[in-house]
Design a protein around this motif. Structure first.
Motif, mmCIF file in Angstrom:
data_model
loop_
_atom_site.group_PDB
_atom_site.id
_atom_site.type_symbol
_atom_site.label_atom_id
_atom_site.label_comp_id
_atom_site.label_asym_id
_atom_site.label_seq_id
_atom_site.Cartn_x
_atom_site.Cartn_y
_atom_site.Cartn_z
ATOM 1 N N GLN A 6 36.229 44.055 60.618
ATOM 2 C CA GLN A 6 36.125 44.561 59.249
ATOM 3 C C GLN A 6 37.508 44.738 58.633
ATOM 4 N N ARG A 7 38.444 45.222 59.420
ATOM 5 C CA ARG A 7 39.809 45.394 58.904
ATOM 6 C C ARG A 7 40.478 44.043 58.667
ATOM 7 N N TYR A 8 40.207 43.070 59.533
ATOM 8 C CA TYR A 8 40.751 41.735 59.306
ATOM 9 C C TYR A 8 40.162 41.115 58.047
ATOM 10 N N GLN A 9 38.871 41.295 57.818
ATOM 11 C CA GLN A 9 38.243 40.776 56.602
ATOM 12 C C GLN A 9 38.906 41.363 55.362
ATOM 13 N N ALA A 10 39.214 42.656 55.403
ATOM 14 C CA ALA A 10 39.837 43.315 54.250
ATOM 15 C C ALA A 10 41.225 42.755 53.979
ATOM 16 N N VAL A 11 41.978 42.484 55.035
ATOM 17 C CA VAL A 11 43.343 41.966 54.891
ATOM 18 C C VAL A 11 43.335 40.501 54.458
ATOM 19 N N SER A 12 42.474 39.710 55.060
ATOM 20 C CA SER A 12 42.475 38.265 54.807
ATOM 21 C C SER A 12 41.689 37.858 53.569
ATOM 22 N N LEU A 14 38.607 37.130 53.766
ATOM 23 C CA LEU A 14 37.566 36.238 54.284
ATOM 24 C C LEU A 14 36.388 37.068 54.767
ATOM 25 N N GLN A 15 35.181 36.714 54.354
ATOM 26 C CA GLN A 15 33.995 37.486 54.706
ATOM 27 C C GLN A 15 33.027 36.726 55.605
ATOM 28 N N ASP A 16 33.151 35.410 55.669
ATOM 29 C CA ASP A 16 32.218 34.582 56.449
ATOM 30 C C ASP A 16 32.964 33.976 57.630
ATOM 31 N N ARG A 17 32.364 34.065 58.812
ATOM 32 C CA ARG A 17 33.002 33.522 60.015
ATOM 33 C C ARG A 17 33.141 32.004 59.992
ATOM 34 N N ALA A 18 32.546 31.346 59.026
ATOM 35 C CA ALA A 18 32.798 29.915 58.858
ATOM 36 C C ALA A 18 34.277 29.662 58.582
ATOM 37 N N PHE A 19 34.967 30.656 58.041
ATOM 38 C CA PHE A 19 36.371 30.498 57.639
ATOM 39 C C PHE A 19 37.354 31.091 58.651
ATOM 40 N N TYR A 20 36.863 31.821 59.631
ATOM 41 C CA TYR A 20 37.761 32.418 60.631
ATOM 42 C C TYR A 20 36.979 32.631 61.923
ATOM 43 N N ASN A 107 43.169 33.495 69.541
ATOM 44 C CA ASN A 107 44.191 32.585 69.036
ATOM 45 C C ASN A 107 45.332 33.336 68.370
ATOM 46 N N LEU A 108 46.432 32.618 68.179
ATOM 47 C CA LEU A 108 47.586 33.189 67.503
ATOM 48 C C LEU A 108 47.276 33.442 66.034
ATOM 49 N N ALA A 109 46.455 32.600 65.441
ATOM 50 C CA ALA A 109 45.983 32.765 64.065
ATOM 51 C C ALA A 109 44.468 32.665 64.077
ATOM 52 N N PHE A 110 43.813 33.356 63.166
ATOM 53 C CA PHE A 110 42.350 33.434 63.171
ATOM 54 C C PHE A 110 41.689 32.533 62.131
ATOM 55 N N ARG A 111 42.454 32.013 61.175
ATOM 56 C CA ARG A 111 41.860 31.161 60.141
ATOM 57 C C ARG A 111 41.475 29.806 60.728
ATOM 58 N N ALA A 128 47.323 37.774 61.267
ATOM 59 C CA ALA A 128 46.606 38.039 62.514
ATOM 60 C C ALA A 128 47.406 38.883 63.490
ATOM 61 N N THR A 129 48.731 38.919 63.349
ATOM 62 C CA THR A 129 49.596 39.545 64.358
ATOM 63 C C THR A 129 49.215 40.981 64.701
#
Length: 223
Positions: A6-12, A14-20, A107-111, A128-129
């Motif tokens: 949820q916190r990653y979604q707020a920062v990025s 992105l709301q759908d796991r199709a994108f991350y 992964n190092l990046a989540f996108r 992502a860090t």
């Protein structure tokens, strides 16, 4: 895991796991952290919720938070997983079932992208860090396996002083780095970890046997 997502979604944004993609199984204490570059697949080809691709192939073993001990490494039919098992199963003395409970992958990046160049990778890595740092602190691995990632760069971001153990070795024909090892104390943990770089499993899993990667890792760390 739910709170972190949820916190990653707020920062990025992105709301759908199709994108991350952040998780490949439960995030818990484990001896091995397996770290790739970024999740693969064109977001337009991933079905909503990211459990399957639109062509029916597996995208994840869980649409939630792996509450039933699902493990993408064992439960998804990906070419990369076939290669990774050539490394992980021998590390566990042939016991494939240990992968489910003793390996955490991310992964190092989540996108998500079909190719690394399909996203602004540096931006994706930076966003992502802090979340990857939390995952490392939770897992507290004794061995960090990097697939095609730079050891020095990883330790600079997530470790303390780098103590080289084995210098980079490169296969002369394909130009891939096939082995490198260093020790560090991971931030957020109180213990030392061995950080090992190997070639990417999807194309270069054959290097694991040719360069005796399993035996060399076993000589450096007890799992």
């Amino acid at each position: 895991m739910q709170d972190l997502e949820q916190r990653y979604q707020a920062v990025s944004g992105l709301q759908d796991r199709a994108f991350y993609k952040i998780f490949y199984g439960p995030v818990r204490p484990a001896p091995i952290l397996l770290l790739g570059i970024n999740p693969g697949g064109d977001p337009s080809e991933v079905a909503e919720g990211a459990l399957k691709r639109k062509d029916g192939q597996d995208s994840a073993a869980s649409a939630a938070f792996y509450e039933h001990d699902e493990c993408d490494l064992l439960d998804c039919n990906w070419p990369e997983n076939t290669g990774l098992k050539k490394l992980l199963v021998p590390l566990f003395a042939g016991d494939e079932s240990r992968i489910r409970t003793e390996v955490v992958k991310t992964n190092l990046a989540f996108r998500r992208s079909k190719k690394k160049t399909g996203i602004d990778f540096e931006r994706a890595k930076q966003e992502a860090t802090p979340f990857l740092s939390e995952i490392i602190g939770r897992v507290q691995p004794r061995l960090v396996l990097l697939t095609s990632l730079d050891v020095a760069s990883f330790i600079d971001s997530f470790g303390s002083v780098m103590e080289p153990v084995v210098a980079q070795e490169r296969d002369p024909k394909v130009g891939q780095i096939v082995f490198e090892a260093a020790r560090t104390t991971l931030r957020g943990t109180a213990s030392e970890a061995l950080v090992v770089r190997v070639a990417h499993a999807s194309q270069f899993a054959w290097t694991y046997a040719r360069y005796d990667v399993v035996r060399r890792i076993q000589a450096l760390v007890t799992l």
